[in-house]
Design a protein around this motif. Sequence first.
Motif, mmCIF file in Angstrom:
data_model
loop_
_atom_site.group_PDB
_atom_site.id
_atom_site.type_symbol
_atom_site.label_atom_id
_atom_site.label_comp_id
_atom_site.label_asym_id
_atom_site.label_seq_id
_atom_site.Cartn_x
_atom_site.Cartn_y
_atom_site.Cartn_z
ATOM 1 N N VAL A 81 -9.639 -4.770 -6.855
ATOM 2 C CA VAL A 81 -9.926 -5.314 -5.243
ATOM 3 C C VAL A 81 -8.865 -4.698 -4.364
ATOM 4 O O VAL A 81 -9.586 -4.313 -3.122
ATOM 5 N N ALA A 82 -7.375 -4.573 -4.727
ATOM 6 C CA ALA A 82 -6.625 -4.209 -3.779
ATOM 7 C C ALA A 82 -6.971 -2.688 -3.546
ATOM 8 O O ALA A 82 -6.683 -2.321 -2.305
ATOM 9 N N HIS A 83 -7.257 -1.910 -4.432
ATOM 10 C CA HIS A 83 -7.600 -0.429 -4.172
ATOM 11 C C HIS A 83 -8.835 -0.269 -3.427
ATOM 12 O O HIS A 83 -9.025 0.693 -2.827
ATOM 13 N N GLY A 84 -9.874 -1.117 -3.722
ATOM 14 C CA GLY A 84 -11.124 -1.104 -3.221
ATOM 15 C C GLY A 84 -11.307 -1.350 -1.646
ATOM 16 O O GLY A 84 -12.074 -0.904 -0.833
ATOM 17 N N ILE A 85 -10.634 -2.520 -1.329
ATOM 18 C CA ILE A 85 -10.702 -3.178 -0.064
ATOM 19 C C ILE A 85 -9.564 -2.237 0.820
ATOM 20 O O ILE A 85 -9.856 -2.110 2.053
ATOM 21 N N LYS A 86 -8.517 -1.805 0.206
ATOM 22 C CA LYS A 86 -7.409 -1.057 0.876
ATOM 23 C C LYS A 86 -6.994 -1.771 2.213
ATOM 24 O O LYS A 86 -6.963 -1.530 3.347
ATOM 25 N N ALA A 87 -6.484 -3.201 2.003
ATOM 26 C CA ALA A 87 -6.152 -4.112 2.847
ATOM 27 C C ALA A 87 -4.898 -3.675 3.350
ATOM 28 O O ALA A 87 -3.809 -3.239 2.753
ATOM 29 N N LYS A 88 -4.732 -3.597 4.660
ATOM 30 C CA LYS A 88 -3.539 -3.431 5.292
ATOM 31 C C LYS A 88 -2.466 -4.429 5.414
ATOM 32 O O LYS A 88 -1.343 -4.468 5.572
ATOM 33 N N LYS A 89 -2.971 -5.598 5.908
ATOM 34 C CA LYS A 89 -2.634 -7.044 5.798
ATOM 35 C C LYS A 89 -3.104 -8.132 4.948
ATOM 36 O O LYS A 89 -4.234 -8.342 4.902
ATOM 37 N N ILE A 90 -2.148 -8.660 3.968
ATOM 38 C CA ILE A 90 -2.743 -9.682 3.165
ATOM 39 C C ILE A 90 -1.801 -10.988 3.463
ATOM 40 O O ILE A 90 -0.604 -11.006 3.500
ATOM 41 N N ILE A 91 -2.460 -12.036 3.330
ATOM 42 C CA ILE A 91 -1.963 -13.597 3.421
ATOM 43 C C ILE A 91 -1.642 -14.060 2.162
ATOM 44 O O ILE A 91 -2.637 -14.274 1.393
ATOM 45 N N LEU A 92 -0.448 -14.446 1.625
ATOM 46 C CA LEU A 92 -0.269 -14.881 0.293
ATOM 47 C C LEU A 92 0.445 -16.250 0.201
ATOM 48 O O LEU A 92 1.748 -16.193 0.310
ATOM 49 N N PRO A 93 -0.286 -17.335 -0.130
ATOM 50 C CA PRO A 93 0.652 -18.553 -0.109
ATOM 51 C C PRO A 93 1.294 -18.580 -1.206
ATOM 52 O O PRO A 93 0.832 -18.137 -2.270
ATOM 53 N N VAL A 94 2.695 -19.172 -1.207
ATOM 54 C CA VAL A 94 3.606 -19.029 -2.347
ATOM 55 C C VAL A 94 4.300 -20.362 -2.448
ATOM 56 O O VAL A 94 4.430 -20.911 -1.570
ATOM 57 N N PRO A 95 4.405 -20.961 -3.486
ATOM 58 C CA PRO A 95 4.705 -20.068 -4.885
ATOM 59 C C PRO A 95 3.025 -20.039 -5.709
ATOM 60 O O PRO A 95 2.196 -20.926 -5.489
ATOM 61 N N SER A 96 2.959 -18.846 -6.084
ATOM 62 C CA SER A 96 1.669 -18.534 -6.686
ATOM 63 C C SER A 96 1.828 -17.201 -7.954
ATOM 64 O O SER A 96 2.714 -16.923 -7.798
ATOM 65 N N PHE A 97 0.765 -17.229 -8.395
ATOM 66 C CA PHE A 97 0.583 -15.947 -9.507
ATOM 67 C C PHE A 97 1.322 -14.859 -9.048
ATOM 68 O O PHE A 97 0.513 -14.221 -7.904
ATOM 69 N N TYR A 102 1.669 -8.010 -6.986
ATOM 70 C CA TYR A 102 1.676 -6.891 -7.881
ATOM 71 C C TYR A 102 0.902 -5.986 -7.342
ATOM 72 O O TYR A 102 0.778 -4.672 -7.122
ATOM 73 N N ALA A 103 -0.534 -6.458 -7.463
ATOM 74 C CA ALA A 103 -1.765 -5.622 -6.738
ATOM 75 C C ALA A 103 -1.318 -5.208 -5.345
ATOM 76 O O ALA A 103 -1.960 -4.042 -5.274
ATOM 77 N N ALA A 104 -1.269 -6.285 -4.566
ATOM 78 C CA ALA A 104 -0.811 -5.819 -3.195
ATOM 79 C C ALA A 104 0.128 -4.799 -2.763
ATOM 80 O O ALA A 104 -0.154 -3.797 -2.022
ATOM 81 N N ALA A 106 0.784 -2.419 -4.997
ATOM 82 C CA ALA A 106 0.452 -1.127 -5.442
ATOM 83 C C ALA A 106 -0.355 -0.244 -4.538
ATOM 84 O O ALA A 106 -0.308 1.006 -4.522
ATOM 85 N N THR A 107 -0.781 -0.954 -3.400
ATOM 86 C CA THR A 107 -1.646 -0.227 -2.365
ATOM 87 C C THR A 107 -0.771 -0.089 -1.107
ATOM 88 O O THR A 107 -1.279 0.323 -0.079
ATOM 89 N N GLY A 108 0.225 -0.407 -0.913
ATOM 90 C CA GLY A 108 1.312 -0.642 0.246
ATOM 91 C C GLY A 108 0.796 -1.489 1.288
ATOM 92 O O GLY A 108 1.236 -1.288 2.407
ATOM 93 N N SER A 109 -0.097 -2.584 0.671
ATOM 94 C CA SER A 109 -0.390 -3.429 1.969
ATOM 95 C C SER A 109 0.637 -4.564 2.466
ATOM 96 O O SER A 109 2.034 -4.391 1.703
ATOM 97 N N GLU A 110 0.822 -4.693 3.666
ATOM 98 C CA GLU A 110 1.874 -5.825 4.197
ATOM 99 C C GLU A 110 1.518 -6.791 3.695
ATOM 100 O O GLU A 110 0.269 -7.521 3.918
ATOM 101 N N ILE A 111 2.339 -7.694 3.006
ATOM 102 C CA ILE A 111 2.082 -9.034 2.796
ATOM 103 C C ILE A 111 2.996 -10.267 3.390
ATOM 104 O O ILE A 111 4.070 -9.939 3.675
ATOM 105 N N ILE A 112 2.101 -11.023 3.981
ATOM 106 C CA ILE A 112 2.709 -11.992 4.701
ATOM 107 C C ILE A 112 2.972 -13.473 3.860
ATOM 108 O O ILE A 112 1.818 -13.964 3.396
ATOM 109 N N TYR A 113 3.984 -13.983 3.387
ATOM 110 C CA TYR A 113 4.167 -14.991 2.405
ATOM 111 C C TYR A 113 3.964 -16.398 3.358
ATOM 112 O O TYR A 113 4.783 -16.552 4.313
#
Length: 338
Positions: A81-97, A102-104, A106-113
């Motif tokens: 998914v990470a490589h296919g969508i090639k997301a520039k920005k991802i929202i990730l609620p934490v705590p979580s898996f 790790y996937a985000a 790998a593709t250099g996505s900006e992660i907003i926690y």
Amino acid sequence: MMGIHGGDIYRNFVTLDFSVNVNPLGIPEKAKEALHQAVELCGRYPDMKAENLKKAVGEMLAIPEKYLLFGNGASELFMAVAHGIKAKKIILPVPSFYGYEYAAKATGSEIIYYEMNQKNSFALTKEIEHFLTEDTDILFLANPNNPTGHLLPQETLKFLLHRCRDKGITVLMDECFIEFAGSQFSMVSQIEEFDNLMIIRAFTKIFSIPGVRLGYLICKNPLILTKIACQLPEWNLSCFAQEAGCACAKETDFIQKTVNYITMERQFLEQGLLQKGFQIFPSTANFILLYSEEPLYEKLLAKGILIRDCGNFRGLKKGFYRIAVKTRKENEILLESL
């Protein structure tokens, strides 16, 4: 990746593993038979299209087969998914898996926690909508969440799906533990309504076959499916995975038996932990998150019992631990050892 996940029985002396969350009832007998029979298929390549498996899972979920993609476990699908969508920005609620991060990465996505609040038992609320900006590509959700076990109400999920669709955001929902809570809580029933929804599930937890490696993704959007499929290796499903998957897809009675058993044993563990003075968090899954100022990981490992130290989960701190719900005998041993 060392220390990020539970289950490191290979570098510790472990007689009881409470760090991984697989079904305590074990592998269904029909799945065992299928795995044994699959030995005879090892002399030829597995079906690259996994047609029998796709048909079996489509029937199990009552969805069109064309909505399905399969992976070597859910982890391979997160990465695809990470490589296919090639997301520039991802929202990730934490705590979580950790696998999402790790996937985000790998593709250099900006992660907003988005940090969920301990005072609210780490439950995700509609407040996260303020983080859903139009430059966001993917929102990661887990239902139930790992390591908290919290189950999101469908009303909240539909609210977020509508908001994300309005802003062009794809939602990736991890339902790898949904069967333990009850399949009626799954968002598979909404897959026709939302073409911005991807659901990832696995046979790993509910059928206790982590060594087989079999996960699947559900999505009605053909463009998204094509992008992800291009990131998956050829022959990524062994004959063992395909045969076991076909057998497991028919085990509806086994799943209901599991839900009843997990509910009973989770309540038993929760009561025992509360009586011993531990702070626990409400769970609908086959594991419990707890907090203690005692060094429980070291204390139990010295007795050959492995639990998950959650101090390295983003959004948690030292003193948080996750324990799996296992058989009554094993649960009694754990409580006696605390």
